[in-house]
Design an enzyme around this catalytic site. Sequence first.
Site, PDB file in Angstrom:
ATOM      1  N   LYS A   1       0.834  -1.206   0.000  1.00  0.00           N
ATOM      2  CA  LYS A   1       0.000   0.000   0.000  1.00  0.00           C
ATOM      3  C   LYS A   1       0.869   1.258   0.000  1.00  0.00           C
ATOM      4  O   LYS A   1       1.552   1.557   0.978  1.00  0.00           O
ATOM      5  CB  LYS A   1      -0.901   0.046   1.250  1.00  0.00           C
ATOM      6  CG  LYS A   1      -1.926   1.171   1.126  1.00  0.00           C
ATOM      7  CD  LYS A   1      -2.406   1.692   2.457  1.00  0.00           C
ATOM      8  CE  LYS A   1      -1.995   3.091   2.790  1.00  0.00           C
ATOM      9  NZ  LYS A   1      -2.202   4.147   1.815  1.00  0.00           N
TER      10      LYS A   1
ATOM     11  N   GLU B   1      10.475   2.435  10.071  1.00  0.00           N
ATOM     12  CA  GLU B   1      11.377   3.561   9.762  1.00  0.00           C
ATOM     13  C   GLU B   1      10.554   4.826   9.921  1.00  0.00           C
ATOM     14  O   GLU B   1       9.703   5.124   9.077  1.00  0.00           O
ATOM     15  CB  GLU B   1      11.905   3.455   8.329  1.00  0.00           C
ATOM     16  CG  GLU B   1      12.726   2.214   8.047  1.00  0.00           C
ATOM     17  CD  GLU B   1      14.028   2.174   8.809  1.00  0.00           C
ATOM     18  OE1 GLU B   1      14.509   3.234   9.259  1.00  0.00           O
ATOM     19  OE2 GLU B   1      14.555   1.069   8.993  1.00  0.00           O
TER      20      GLU B   1
ATOM     21  N   CYS C   1      12.930  12.408   5.806  1.00  0.00           N
ATOM     22  CA  CYS C   1      13.054  11.941   7.196  1.00  0.00           C
ATOM     23  C   CYS C   1      14.425  12.285   7.739  1.00  0.00           C
ATOM     24  O   CYS C   1      14.612  12.428   8.937  1.00  0.00           O
ATOM     25  CB  CYS C   1      12.805  10.442   7.267  1.00  0.00           C
ATOM     26  SG  CYS C   1      13.798   9.530   6.096  1.00  0.00           S
TER      27      CYS C   1
ATOM     28  N   GLU D   1       9.212  17.098  15.016  1.00  0.00           N
ATOM     29  CA  GLU D   1       9.433  17.029  13.565  1.00  0.00           C
ATOM     30  C   GLU D   1       8.415  17.923  12.851  1.00  0.00           C
ATOM     31  O   GLU D   1       7.209  17.740  13.003  1.00  0.00           O
ATOM     32  CB  GLU D   1       9.272  15.586  13.080  1.00  0.00           C
ATOM     33  CG  GLU D   1       9.663  15.422  11.627  1.00  0.00           C
ATOM     34  CD  GLU D   1       9.469  14.004  11.117  1.00  0.00           C
ATOM     35  OE1 GLU D   1       8.366  13.448  11.335  1.00  0.00           O
ATOM     36  OE2 GLU D   1      10.382  13.468  10.477  1.00  0.00           O
TER      37      GLU D   1
HETATM   38  P1  NAP Z   1       1.988   8.514   7.737  1.00  0.00           P
HETATM   39  O1  NAP Z   1       0.845   9.425   7.859  1.00  0.00           O
HETATM   40  O2  NAP Z   1       2.331   7.662   8.907  1.00  0.00           O
HETATM   41  O3  NAP Z   1       1.703   7.624   6.445  1.00  0.00           O
HETATM   42  C1  NAP Z   1       2.611   6.675   5.972  1.00  0.00           C
HETATM   43  C2  NAP Z   1       1.858   5.545   5.304  1.00  0.00           C
HETATM   44  O4  NAP Z   1       1.047   4.892   6.283  1.00  0.00           O
HETATM   45  C3  NAP Z   1       0.892   6.006   4.218  1.00  0.00           C
HETATM   46  O5  NAP Z   1       0.831   5.015   3.215  1.00  0.00           O
HETATM   47  C4  NAP Z   1      -0.428   6.081   4.969  1.00  0.00           C
HETATM   48  O6  NAP Z   1      -1.551   5.990   4.129  1.00  0.00           O
HETATM   49  C5  NAP Z   1      -0.311   4.878   5.867  1.00  0.00           C
HETATM   50  N1  NAP Z   1      -1.141   4.903   7.062  1.00  0.00           N
HETATM   51  C6  NAP Z   1      -1.697   5.966   7.680  1.00  0.00           C
HETATM   52  N2  NAP Z   1      -2.402   5.555   8.764  1.00  0.00           N
HETATM   53  C7  NAP Z   1      -2.288   4.212   8.821  1.00  0.00           C
HETATM   54  C8  NAP Z   1      -2.782   3.214   9.708  1.00  0.00           C
HETATM   55  N3  NAP Z   1      -3.534   3.506  10.759  1.00  0.00           N
HETATM   56  N4  NAP Z   1      -2.459   1.929   9.470  1.00  0.00           N
HETATM   57  C9  NAP Z   1      -1.673   1.593   8.430  1.00  0.00           C
HETATM   58  N5  NAP Z   1      -1.190   2.494   7.534  1.00  0.00           N
HETATM   59  C10 NAP Z   1      -1.484   3.797   7.744  1.00  0.00           C
HETATM   60  O7  NAP Z   1       3.322   9.310   7.379  1.00  0.00           O
HETATM   61  P2  NAP Z   1       3.486  10.405   6.221  1.00  0.00           P
HETATM   62  O8  NAP Z   1       2.985  11.692   6.749  1.00  0.00           O
HETATM   63  O9  NAP Z   1       2.977   9.901   4.938  1.00  0.00           O
HETATM   64  O10 NAP Z   1       5.054  10.444   6.077  1.00  0.00           O
HETATM   65  C11 NAP Z   1       5.856  11.337   6.733  1.00  0.00           C
HETATM   66  C12 NAP Z   1       6.563  10.661   7.888  1.00  0.00           C
HETATM   67  O11 NAP Z   1       7.352   9.581   7.394  1.00  0.00           O
HETATM   68  C13 NAP Z   1       7.529  11.578   8.586  1.00  0.00           C
HETATM   69  O12 NAP Z   1       7.424  11.409   9.971  1.00  0.00           O
HETATM   70  C14 NAP Z   1       8.880  11.101   8.091  1.00  0.00           C
HETATM   71  O13 NAP Z   1       9.945  11.383   8.954  1.00  0.00           O
HETATM   72  C15 NAP Z   1       8.637   9.638   7.954  1.00  0.00           C
HETATM   73  N6  NAP Z   1       9.607   9.021   7.040  1.00  0.00           N
HETATM   74  C16 NAP Z   1      10.553   8.200   7.577  1.00  0.00           C
HETATM   75  C17 NAP Z   1      11.525   7.628   6.773  1.00  0.00           C
HETATM   76  C18 NAP Z   1      12.562   6.707   7.358  1.00  0.00           C
HETATM   77  O14 NAP Z   1      13.102   5.905   6.613  1.00  0.00           O
HETATM   78  N7  NAP Z   1      12.867   6.791   8.635  1.00  0.00           N
HETATM   79  C19 NAP Z   1      11.520   7.893   5.400  1.00  0.00           C
HETATM   80  C20 NAP Z   1      10.556   8.740   4.882  1.00  0.00           C
HETATM   81  C21 NAP Z   1       9.591   9.294   5.722  1.00  0.00           C
HETATM   82  P3  NAP Z   1      -2.240   7.327   3.520  1.00  0.00           P
HETATM   83  O15 NAP Z   1      -1.230   7.962   2.655  1.00  0.00           O
HETATM   84  O16 NAP Z   1      -3.390   6.789   2.795  1.00  0.00           O
HETATM   85  O17 NAP Z   1      -2.598   8.177   4.713  1.00  0.00           O
END
Ligand code: NAP
Length: 490
Positions: A173, A248, A282, A380
């Site tokens: 997904k 991650e 990130c 963040e």
């Molecule tokens: P997010 O809101 O947690 O979403 C990430 C993924 O999870 C999306 O596909 C999202 O779907 C899905 N998701 C949301 N709620 C969920 C749930 N309850 N159960 C399962 N899946 C769910 O994060 P984001 O805002 O897209 O990304 C930004 C974050 O990612 C930042 O905190 C960044 O630091 C972190 N990040 C970390 C790394 C690393 O390698 N450490 C790399 C890149 C980004 P939808 O899109 O449909 O909401």
Amino acid sequence: MQQYKLFINGEWVDSGTGETFDDVNPATLETIAKLQKASVDDVSRAVESAEGAFDSWSGTPAPLRGKILFRAARMLEERKEQLARLMTQEMGKILKETRGDVQEAIDITYYAAGEGRRLLGETTPSELPDKFCMTTRRPIGVVGLITPWNFPIAIPAWKIMPALIYGNTIVFKPASDTPLLSIGLVKILTEAGLPKGVLNLVIGEGSIVGGAIVNNKNIKAISFTGSVETGRWILSEAGKDMKRVSLELGGKNPIIVMDDADLNLAIDGVLWGAFGTTGQRCTAASRVIVHEEILPAFQKKFIERTKKLKLGNGLDETTDMGPVINNLQLQKIAKYVNIGKEEGATLVLGGRTAKPLPGYFFEPTIFTDVTSDMRIAQEEIFGPVLSLISAVSLDEAIDIANSVVYGLSSSIYTGNIKNAFKAIEKLDTGITYINAPTIGAEIHLPFGGTKATGNGTREAGTTAIEEFTEIKTVYFDYSGRLQKAQIDVE
Ligand code: NAP
């Protein structure tokens, strides 16, 4: 307007909900595609399809699985420019960076393909005669992969390619903000010869579609990249079924600039680390901890350089910084700018939304007089907002760097080798750069962080095998008699 479906059991199929959502270019606000939203039942079908394909795929010799990945890598190379342009339209970052994103996917695909002939185990002598001991690697089963929007093809490829080469089948997904690159990746793998059912793509709301993946009992492992909040929920839910989980998550990454640093090199690095990808990495640098002796000179030059950054459409090669991903993110950044002002930090540059185009632009923003206890120095923000913090010594700089809940990436600029090694030893992060910014991971090295950045796992490179395989320990006794370990060893 093109409408995209789900990919289940080797076919593009309609979703069970009958609902669609728009994929919007964050620079222009134009809708570029419509996507079908998956239902919980669609996820179940995808899992069944992956289960059905597992025996055959895991039974395919790994070098043959690798051949498919080699073909996919070549196709990614051929389509690099096309995918990069699509990515810029879908998530806004500039072409130079979207080309880099696709290149990362190419690199990991070649790397994983090669792993097909390097799926190594261990052999070791037995404590008993005529007995052979070894380990082998087995796939885990059906794995669930959930990815964010900021690296729309690199992060999916980081997960998909290792999962495939080690013989797993997949329910994947992608983020709802960037599904088109995932569709492109699935098409390439299918054209490269991936058998039906091995990779299934479900698109739709995180809590519903992602939640159904996490809660499906037949999925044996989850690999997730995204926010701490979602990661924490996934870990607790998946723990109920004893699923393997690799997380991650976020970062609040510091760059330390010492008084013996090459100032111009440090400024180049901070500029790239803080404002590359509009601060939405990130690993983006959101705190710069500068030795007090050089802070005034650093600040002056850095502000001058930042003022020159050009905002606009990432498709224009002269643009330095594209939009942020969506309106929610824009509001979050604006909220943190207000918090910074209320906390007593000094806003010296930016701090406002911008309108080079109708989309979600925010000016590169710099705060000074920031102390490490302020929320803008702790939380963040995930946007182009940088805090400058003063430190009197390396020890103090390291304490400030380590004072956050995250531990992904860190960096130090110094001309002194002792400072560099002290930083390597003391900075509590999964990645440390010397004389380079906090961004720029290469795919053949482990990637991940400490503390709230994850649960201790590492992705990519030499550690991907830990994420996507089970170890089988084998004792092969060819003595023809009962031999008891620990007992018959006198
Ligand atoms: P997010 O809101 O947690 O979403 C990430 C993924 O999870 C999306 O596909 C999202 O779907 C899905 N998701 C949301 N709620 C969920 C749930 N309850 N159960 C399962 N899946 C769910 O994060 P984001 O805002 O897209 O990304 C930004 C974050 O990612 C930042 O905190 C960044 O630091 C972190 N990040 C970390 C790394 C690393 O390698 N450490 C790399 C890149 C980004 P939808 O899109 O449909 O909401």
